[in-house]
Design a protein around this motif. Structure first.
Motif, PDB file in Angstrom:
ATOM      1  N   LEU A   1      63.049   3.897 -36.354  1.00 46.90           N
ATOM      2  CA  LEU A   1      62.968   3.469 -37.753  1.00 46.90           C
ATOM      3  C   LEU A   1      64.248   3.821 -38.508  1.00 46.90           C
ATOM      4  O   LEU A   1      64.740   3.029 -39.320  1.00 46.90           O
ATOM      5  CB  LEU A   1      61.755   4.103 -38.434  1.00 46.90           C
ATOM      6  CG  LEU A   1      60.388   3.591 -37.971  1.00 46.90           C
ATOM      7  CD1 LEU A   1      59.273   4.474 -38.535  1.00 46.90           C
ATOM      8  CD2 LEU A   1      60.188   2.139 -38.367  1.00 46.90           C
ATOM      9  N   ALA A   2      64.801   4.992 -38.232  1.00 45.71           N
ATOM     10  CA  ALA A   2      66.040   5.405 -38.892  1.00 45.71           C
ATOM     11  C   ALA A   2      67.178   4.454 -38.521  1.00 45.71           C
ATOM     12  O   ALA A   2      67.987   4.076 -39.383  1.00 45.71           O
ATOM     13  CB  ALA A   2      66.389   6.843 -38.508  1.00 45.71           C
ATOM     14  N   GLN A   3      67.249   4.044 -37.256  1.00 48.90           N
ATOM     15  CA  GLN A   3      68.288   3.108 -36.828  1.00 48.90           C
ATOM     16  C   GLN A   3      68.107   1.738 -37.481  1.00 48.90           C
ATOM     17  O   GLN A   3      69.081   1.107 -37.909  1.00 48.90           O
ATOM     18  CB  GLN A   3      68.284   2.971 -35.305  1.00 48.90           C
ATOM     19  CG  GLN A   3      68.786   4.209 -34.588  1.00 48.90           C
ATOM     20  CD  GLN A   3      68.597   4.117 -33.079  1.00 48.90           C
ATOM     21  OE1 GLN A   3      67.936   3.220 -32.574  1.00 48.90           O
ATOM     22  NE2 GLN A   3      69.172   5.086 -32.355  1.00 48.90           N
ATOM     23  N   LEU A   4      66.861   1.286 -37.560  1.00 47.71           N
ATOM     24  CA  LEU A   4      66.596  -0.004 -38.209  1.00 47.71           C
ATOM     25  C   LEU A   4      66.962   0.041 -39.691  1.00 47.71           C
ATOM     26  O   LEU A   4      67.559  -0.901 -40.226  1.00 47.71           O
ATOM     27  CB  LEU A   4      65.126  -0.392 -38.043  1.00 47.71           C
ATOM     28  CG  LEU A   4      64.704  -0.781 -36.620  1.00 47.71           C
ATOM     29  CD1 LEU A   4      63.183  -0.832 -36.511  1.00 47.71           C
ATOM     30  CD2 LEU A   4      65.321  -2.108 -36.236  1.00 47.71           C
ATOM     31  N   ALA A   5      66.634   1.148 -40.345  1.00 48.12           N
ATOM     32  CA  ALA A   5      66.961   1.308 -41.766  1.00 48.12           C
ATOM     33  C   ALA A   5      68.472   1.313 -41.960  1.00 48.12           C
ATOM     34  O   ALA A   5      68.996   0.653 -42.865  1.00 48.12           O
ATOM     35  CB  ALA A   5      66.343   2.595 -42.312  1.00 48.12           C
ATOM     36  N   GLU A   6      69.149   2.025 -41.100  1.00 49.48           N
ATOM     37  CA  GLU A   6      70.612   2.085 -41.194  1.00 49.48           C
ATOM     38  C   GLU A   6      71.212   0.693 -40.994  1.00 49.48           C
ATOM     39  O   GLU A   6      72.140   0.291 -41.701  1.00 49.48           O
ATOM     40  CB  GLU A   6      71.178   3.061 -40.162  1.00 49.48           C
ATOM     41  CG  GLU A   6      72.668   3.268 -40.283  1.00 49.48           C
ATOM     42  CD  GLU A   6      73.196   4.284 -39.277  1.00 49.48           C
ATOM     43  OE1 GLU A   6      74.397   4.200 -38.966  1.00 49.48           O
ATOM     44  OE2 GLU A   6      72.425   5.138 -38.813  1.00 49.48           O
ATOM     45  N   GLY A   7      70.675  -0.042 -40.039  1.00 49.51           N
ATOM     46  CA  GLY A   7      71.155  -1.399 -39.785  1.00 49.51           C
ATOM     47  C   GLY A   7      70.939  -2.320 -40.984  1.00 49.51           C
ATOM     48  O   GLY A   7      71.705  -3.254 -41.207  1.00 49.51           O
ATOM     49  N   GLU A   8      69.906  -2.066 -41.765  1.00 49.36           N
ATOM     50  CA  GLU A   8      69.627  -2.856 -42.964  1.00 49.36           C
ATOM     51  C   GLU A   8      70.367  -2.322 -44.181  1.00 49.36           C
ATOM     52  O   GLU A   8      70.358  -2.941 -45.244  1.00 49.36           O
ATOM     53  CB  GLU A   8      68.120  -2.872 -43.258  1.00 49.36           C
ATOM     54  CG  GLU A   8      67.286  -3.588 -42.230  1.00 49.36           C
ATOM     55  CD  GLU A   8      67.517  -5.090 -42.227  1.00 49.36           C
ATOM     56  OE1 GLU A   8      67.737  -5.672 -43.310  1.00 49.36           O
ATOM     57  OE2 GLU A   8      67.493  -5.688 -41.144  1.00 49.36           O
ATOM     58  N   GLY A   9      70.946  -1.134 -44.041  1.00 48.30           N
ATOM     59  CA  GLY A   9      71.685  -0.551 -45.157  1.00 48.30           C
ATOM     60  C   GLY A   9      70.794   0.024 -46.245  1.00 48.30           C
ATOM     61  O   GLY A   9      71.167   0.030 -47.416  1.00 48.30           O
ATOM     62  N   VAL A  10      69.598   0.504 -45.842  1.00 50.46           N
ATOM     63  CA  VAL A  10      68.669   1.092 -46.808  1.00 50.46           C
ATOM     64  C   VAL A  10      68.225   2.454 -46.303  1.00 50.46           C
ATOM     65  O   VAL A  10      68.430   2.807 -45.133  1.00 50.46           O
ATOM     66  CB  VAL A  10      67.436   0.191 -47.048  1.00 50.46           C
ATOM     67  CG1 VAL A  10      67.839  -1.147 -47.652  1.00 50.46           C
ATOM     68  CG2 VAL A  10      66.651  -0.030 -45.761  1.00 50.46           C
ATOM     69  N   SER A  11      67.590   3.210 -47.180  1.00 50.34           N
ATOM     70  CA  SER A  11      67.091   4.523 -46.766  1.00 50.34           C
ATOM     71  C   SER A  11      65.903   4.347 -45.826  1.00 50.34           C
ATOM     72  O   SER A  11      65.258   3.286 -45.789  1.00 50.34           O
ATOM     73  CB  SER A  11      66.657   5.334 -47.990  1.00 50.34           C
ATOM     74  OG  SER A  11      65.474   4.786 -48.554  1.00 50.34           O
ATOM     75  N   LEU A  12      65.590   5.391 -45.096  1.00 54.14           N
ATOM     76  CA  LEU A  12      64.437   5.358 -44.198  1.00 54.14           C
ATOM     77  C   LEU A  12      63.170   5.112 -44.997  1.00 54.14           C
ATOM     78  O   LEU A  12      62.304   4.321 -44.607  1.00 54.14           O
ATOM     79  CB  LEU A  12      64.337   6.667 -43.401  1.00 54.14           C
ATOM     80  CG  LEU A  12      63.139   6.813 -42.463  1.00 54.14           C
ATOM     81  CD1 LEU A  12      63.109   5.677 -41.443  1.00 54.14           C
ATOM     82  CD2 LEU A  12      63.182   8.161 -41.765  1.00 54.14           C
ATOM     83  N   ASN A  13      63.048   5.771 -46.148  1.00 58.20           N
ATOM     84  CA  ASN A  13      61.875   5.592 -47.000  1.00 58.20           C
ATOM     85  C   ASN A  13      61.742   4.121 -47.419  1.00 58.20           C
ATOM     86  O   ASN A  13      60.662   3.540 -47.329  1.00 58.20           O
ATOM     87  CB  ASN A  13      61.976   6.486 -48.239  1.00 58.20           C
ATOM     88  CG  ASN A  13      60.739   6.388 -49.098  1.00 58.20           C
ATOM     89  OD1 ASN A  13      59.688   6.877 -48.735  1.00 58.20           O
ATOM     90  ND2 ASN A  13      60.877   5.747 -50.246  1.00 58.20           N
ATOM     91  N   GLN A  14      62.837   3.518 -47.878  1.00 54.83           N
ATOM     92  CA  GLN A  14      62.791   2.120 -48.302  1.00 54.83           C
ATOM     93  C   GLN A  14      62.390   1.208 -47.146  1.00 54.83           C
ATOM     94  O   GLN A  14      61.618   0.269 -47.321  1.00 54.83           O
ATOM     95  CB  GLN A  14      64.151   1.677 -48.842  1.00 54.83           C
ATOM     96  CG  GLN A  14      64.478   2.256 -50.194  1.00 54.83           C
ATOM     97  CD  GLN A  14      65.890   1.911 -50.621  1.00 54.83           C
ATOM     98  OE1 GLN A  14      66.825   2.055 -49.831  1.00 54.83           O
ATOM     99  NE2 GLN A  14      66.048   1.457 -51.844  1.00 54.83           N
TER     100      GLN A  14
END
Length: 107
Positions: free
Chosen positions: A16-29
């Protein structure tokens, strides 16, 4: 806004952290987005059998006929007793106005 403590397996957390980073958003978002999307899919459009549609149309027509027999003062009285609620905080006045306009156009 509510707070939720959640235990995740380490591998899922990393993914999830990698996916969030790839989207340019926080893990929470990202997690909020993913949960919102899943919840929306759970309430997808389902087909209604033709017999049920016919029953709903008959019930609607009956209601329209009953409303035609109601005086304007009775309508105002009923509307005055209805429960009024405030829109959700995320709905700005502009969004509400656009939604109301769309409803008026469809009517």
């Amino acid at each position: 806004m509510s707070r939720l403590t959640l235990r995740l397996p380490g591998t899922l957390h990393q993914q999830l952290a990698q996916l969030a980073e790839g989207e340019g958003v926080s893990l929470n978002q990202y997690i909020v987005y993913a949960l919102t999307r899943q919840a929306a899919l759970a309430y997808g459009i389902q087909s209604v059998p033709k017999a049920e549609v016919a029953l709903q149309q008959q019930a609607f027509q009956s209601l329209i006929e009953q409303l035609g027999q109601t005086s304007p003062s009775e309508i105002k009285s009923v509307l005055a007793t209805r429960e009024k609620t405030d829109p959700e905080a995320e709905l700005s006045a502009d969004i509400i106005e656009r939604l109301q306009e769309r409803i008026r156009k469809r009517a």
